[in-house]
Design a protein around this motif. Structure first.
Motif, PDB file in Angstrom:
ATOM      1  N   GLU A 115     -29.565  49.894  -0.541  1.00 42.99           N
ATOM      2  CA  GLU A 115     -29.615  49.392   0.830  1.00 42.99           C
ATOM      3  C   GLU A 115     -30.220  47.988   0.879  1.00 42.99           C
ATOM      4  O   GLU A 115     -29.760  47.122   1.641  1.00 42.99           O
ATOM      5  CB  GLU A 115     -30.434  50.341   1.703  1.00 42.99           C
ATOM      6  N   GLN A 116     -31.234  47.740   0.046  1.00 41.85           N
ATOM      7  CA  GLN A 116     -31.823  46.401  -0.008  1.00 41.85           C
ATOM      8  C   GLN A 116     -30.835  45.390  -0.571  1.00 41.85           C
ATOM      9  O   GLN A 116     -30.729  44.259  -0.073  1.00 41.85           O
ATOM     10  CB  GLN A 116     -33.099  46.445  -0.860  1.00 41.85           C
ATOM     11  N   LEU A 117     -30.076  45.788  -1.589  1.00 40.33           N
ATOM     12  CA  LEU A 117     -29.053  44.894  -2.145  1.00 40.33           C
ATOM     13  C   LEU A 117     -27.991  44.573  -1.105  1.00 40.33           C
ATOM     14  O   LEU A 117     -27.504  43.439  -1.023  1.00 40.33           O
ATOM     15  CB  LEU A 117     -28.387  45.533  -3.361  1.00 40.33           C
ATOM     16  N   LEU A 131     -26.190  49.555 -10.635  1.00 33.08           N
ATOM     17  CA  LEU A 131     -25.988  49.323  -9.213  1.00 33.08           C
ATOM     18  C   LEU A 131     -25.091  48.113  -9.051  1.00 33.08           C
ATOM     19  O   LEU A 131     -25.155  47.172  -9.859  1.00 33.08           O
ATOM     20  CB  LEU A 131     -27.309  49.054  -8.490  1.00 33.08           C
ATOM     21  N   GLY A 132     -24.271  48.106  -8.011  1.00 29.60           N
ATOM     22  CA  GLY A 132     -23.426  46.949  -7.741  1.00 29.60           C
ATOM     23  C   GLY A 132     -23.288  46.711  -6.256  1.00 29.60           C
ATOM     24  O   GLY A 132     -23.168  47.671  -5.482  1.00 29.60           O
ATOM     25  N   ALA A 133     -23.333  45.449  -5.856  1.00 27.20           N
ATOM     26  CA  ALA A 133     -23.140  45.067  -4.459  1.00 27.20           C
ATOM     27  C   ALA A 133     -22.282  43.813  -4.417  1.00 27.20           C
ATOM     28  O   ALA A 133     -22.597  42.816  -5.076  1.00 27.20           O
ATOM     29  CB  ALA A 133     -24.480  44.810  -3.776  1.00 27.20           C
ATOM     30  N   ILE A 134     -21.192  43.866  -3.665  1.00 26.15           N
ATOM     31  CA  ILE A 134     -20.223  42.770  -3.572  1.00 26.15           C
ATOM     32  C   ILE A 134     -19.886  42.580  -2.102  1.00 26.15           C
ATOM     33  O   ILE A 134     -19.500  43.539  -1.426  1.00 26.15           O
ATOM     34  CB  ILE A 134     -18.931  43.108  -4.346  1.00 26.15           C
ATOM     35  N   TYR A 135     -19.995  41.354  -1.630  1.00 24.69           N
ATOM     36  CA  TYR A 135     -19.686  41.078  -0.225  1.00 24.69           C
ATOM     37  C   TYR A 135     -18.718  39.923  -0.115  1.00 24.69           C
ATOM     38  O   TYR A 135     -18.952  38.841  -0.668  1.00 24.69           O
ATOM     39  CB  TYR A 135     -20.960  40.757   0.550  1.00 24.69           C
ATOM     40  N   ALA A 136     -17.599  40.163   0.577  1.00 19.11           N
ATOM     41  CA  ALA A 136     -16.610  39.131   0.881  1.00 19.11           C
ATOM     42  C   ALA A 136     -16.798  38.753   2.351  1.00 19.11           C
ATOM     43  O   ALA A 136     -16.271  39.433   3.243  1.00 19.11           O
ATOM     44  CB  ALA A 136     -15.200  39.647   0.626  1.00 19.11           C
ATOM     45  N   PRO A 137     -17.563  37.694   2.654  1.00 17.94           N
ATOM     46  CA  PRO A 137     -17.956  37.425   4.040  1.00 17.94           C
ATOM     47  C   PRO A 137     -16.803  37.072   4.971  1.00 17.94           C
ATOM     48  O   PRO A 137     -16.804  37.466   6.129  1.00 17.94           O
ATOM     49  CB  PRO A 137     -18.945  36.261   3.908  1.00 17.94           C
ATOM     50  N   ALA A 138     -15.808  36.335   4.475  1.00 22.56           N
ATOM     51  CA  ALA A 138     -14.695  35.945   5.340  1.00 22.56           C
ATOM     52  C   ALA A 138     -13.824  37.138   5.716  1.00 22.56           C
ATOM     53  O   ALA A 138     -13.135  37.125   6.741  1.00 22.56           O
ATOM     54  CB  ALA A 138     -13.846  34.869   4.665  1.00 22.56           C
ATOM     55  N   LEU A 139     -13.854  38.176   4.882  1.00 24.63           N
ATOM     56  CA  LEU A 139     -13.055  39.382   5.125  1.00 24.63           C
ATOM     57  C   LEU A 139     -13.900  40.536   5.655  1.00 24.63           C
ATOM     58  O   LEU A 139     -13.359  41.592   6.006  1.00 24.63           O
ATOM     59  CB  LEU A 139     -12.360  39.816   3.823  1.00 24.63           C
ATOM     60  N   LEU A 144     -20.221  48.737  -2.357  1.00 22.40           N
ATOM     61  CA  LEU A 144     -21.479  49.158  -2.973  1.00 22.40           C
ATOM     62  C   LEU A 144     -21.196  50.283  -3.962  1.00 22.40           C
ATOM     63  O   LEU A 144     -20.304  51.114  -3.717  1.00 22.40           O
ATOM     64  CB  LEU A 144     -22.465  49.659  -1.914  1.00 22.40           C
ATOM     65  N   ALA A 145     -21.938  50.315  -5.058  1.00 20.98           N
ATOM     66  CA  ALA A 145     -21.743  51.389  -6.038  1.00 20.98           C
ATOM     67  C   ALA A 145     -23.042  51.694  -6.756  1.00 20.98           C
ATOM     68  O   ALA A 145     -23.876  50.798  -6.965  1.00 20.98           O
ATOM     69  CB  ALA A 145     -20.667  51.002  -7.049  1.00 20.98           C
ATOM     70  N   GLN A 146     -23.202  52.957  -7.128  1.00 20.59           N
ATOM     71  CA  GLN A 146     -24.328  53.397  -7.937  1.00 20.59           C
ATOM     72  C   GLN A 146     -23.804  54.339  -9.004  1.00 20.59           C
ATOM     73  O   GLN A 146     -23.016  55.254  -8.701  1.00 20.59           O
ATOM     74  CB  GLN A 146     -25.378  54.113  -7.081  1.00 20.59           C
ATOM     75  N   ARG A 147     -24.201  54.095 -10.240  1.00 16.85           N
ATOM     76  CA  ARG A 147     -23.675  54.914 -11.344  1.00 16.85           C
ATOM     77  C   ARG A 147     -23.953  56.389 -11.103  1.00 16.85           C
ATOM     78  O   ARG A 147     -25.086  56.795 -10.852  1.00 16.85           O
ATOM     79  CB  ARG A 147     -24.301  54.466 -12.674  1.00 16.85           C
ATOM     80  N   GLY A 148     -22.880  57.175 -11.176  1.00 14.20           N
ATOM     81  CA  GLY A 148     -22.980  58.605 -10.983  1.00 14.20           C
ATOM     82  C   GLY A 148     -23.048  59.053  -9.543  1.00 14.20           C
ATOM     83  O   GLY A 148     -23.018  60.251  -9.249  1.00 14.20           O
ATOM     84  N   LYS A 149     -23.100  58.094  -8.588  1.00 14.57           N
ATOM     85  CA  LYS A 149     -23.241  58.445  -7.166  1.00 14.57           C
ATOM     86  C   LYS A 149     -22.059  57.971  -6.321  1.00 14.57           C
ATOM     87  O   LYS A 149     -22.027  58.193  -5.122  1.00 14.57           O
ATOM     88  CB  LYS A 149     -24.533  57.849  -6.608  1.00 14.57           C
ATOM     89  N   GLY A 150     -21.094  57.288  -6.960  1.00 14.85           N
ATOM     90  CA  GLY A 150     -19.905  56.877  -6.228  1.00 14.85           C
ATOM     91  C   GLY A 150     -19.952  55.443  -5.731  1.00 14.85           C
ATOM     92  O   GLY A 150     -20.919  54.715  -5.944  1.00 14.85           O
ATOM     93  N   ALA A 151     -18.866  55.059  -5.049  1.00 12.34           N
ATOM     94  CA  ALA A 151     -18.718  53.707  -4.507  1.00 12.34           C
ATOM     95  C   ALA A 151     -18.206  53.797  -3.078  1.00 12.34           C
ATOM     96  O   ALA A 151     -17.523  54.755  -2.700  1.00 12.34           O
ATOM     97  CB  ALA A 151     -17.737  52.899  -5.356  1.00 12.34           C
TER      98      ALA A 151
END
Length: 255
Positions: free
Chosen positions: A3-5, A109-117, A122-129
């Motif tokens: 959530e912080q990411l 952990l992964g966080a990717i944001y496409a601001p114009a779109l 968001l993803a967490q290993r073993g917890k889904g995306a």
């Protein structure tokens, strides 16, 4: 932590969007890489927020060559402040800012944001995306093969893949990471890139597609990506299934 990411990438992404059309969006080419003032600003904003929020975790950034030691920390943030700089500079929408937490030589952990779109992956290993809070789960359709790349029509290796895989459609998109995520969210089925890519280009999206049921593999040589040692890989394939990824690798290995 995820959530912080989310808060960090969205706030930095909105800053990046506000710089479009300004002097910060103009830059110079260094080989195949366009570098702009916006890249440095985004690096400063992203790394500052990460260090403030998580002071005990190192930051490795595309825009900080001193951080890119082959002897990597045991746990670190791997960031690409702007993935798709050329798209950003030219005013296209396919631009992201992204973060991965690397531990045990894999993204956790992964966080990717496409601001114009307004797309937040968001993803967490073993917890889904998730995409904008909705769980991602690939449902492959063998009758459909949509290829994705960043040109108006398939060119080069992408054109060869389009023909040899008997693709049924084509989608144009921007950054490398976003194209991988578009396979994860069902917009496309396969993406190939036969140029050098780097860990910060792919790490967050690698986790997103893996947690969605898809696969990211090397286009040549080893299929797996160990996030250790050097940061470069000679081509990638992202696909909705292991079988389709293998077929793409085989198709592009033929003379």
């Amino acid at each position: 932590m995820l959530e912080q990411l989310s808060g960090i990438v969205t706030s930095v992404g909105r800053e990046i969007l506000s710089w479009r059309g300004s002097h910060a969006a103009q830059g110079t080419w260094h080989g195949s890489q366009l570098k702009t003032e916006a890249d440095l600003r985004a690096h400063a904003a992203l790394s500052t927020q990460l260090r403030r929020t998580f002071p005990d975790i190192a930051v490795v950034s595309e825009e900080d060559s001193a951080s890119q030691s082959p002897t990597r920390p045991s746990r670190y943030w791997l960031i690409d402040p702007i993935d798709g700089t050329a798209s950003f500079s030219e005013g296209f929408a396919g631009v992201v800012t992204q973060i991965a937490l690397i531990e045990d030589h894999q993204p956790q952990l992964g966080a990717i944001y496409a601001p114009a779109l307004e797309l937040l992956y968001l993803a967490q290993r073993g917890k889904g995306a998730t995409l904008n809070g909705k769980r991602l789960r690939i449902a492959s359709d063998p009758r459909r093969r949509v290829l994705i790349d960043n040109t108006p029509e398939p060119r080069g290796a992408t054109k060869l893949a389009f023909e040899r895989l008997h693709c049924t459609g084509y989608v144009e998109s921007g950054s490398i990471s976003l194209k991988i995520c578009r396979v994860a969210d069902g917009t496309a089925d396969v993406f190939v890139k036969d140029i050098t890519v780097r860990d910060w280009d792919i790490a967050p999206a690698h986790l997103v597609i893996g947690e969605s049921g898809g696969v990211l593999a090397g286009l040549h040589g080893a299929a797996e990506f160990p996030y250790a040692g050097g940061y470069e890989h000679s081509g990638i394939v992202a696909a909705t299934s292991v079988e389709l990824a293998a077929e793409a690798r085989a198709a592009l290995s033929r003379p």
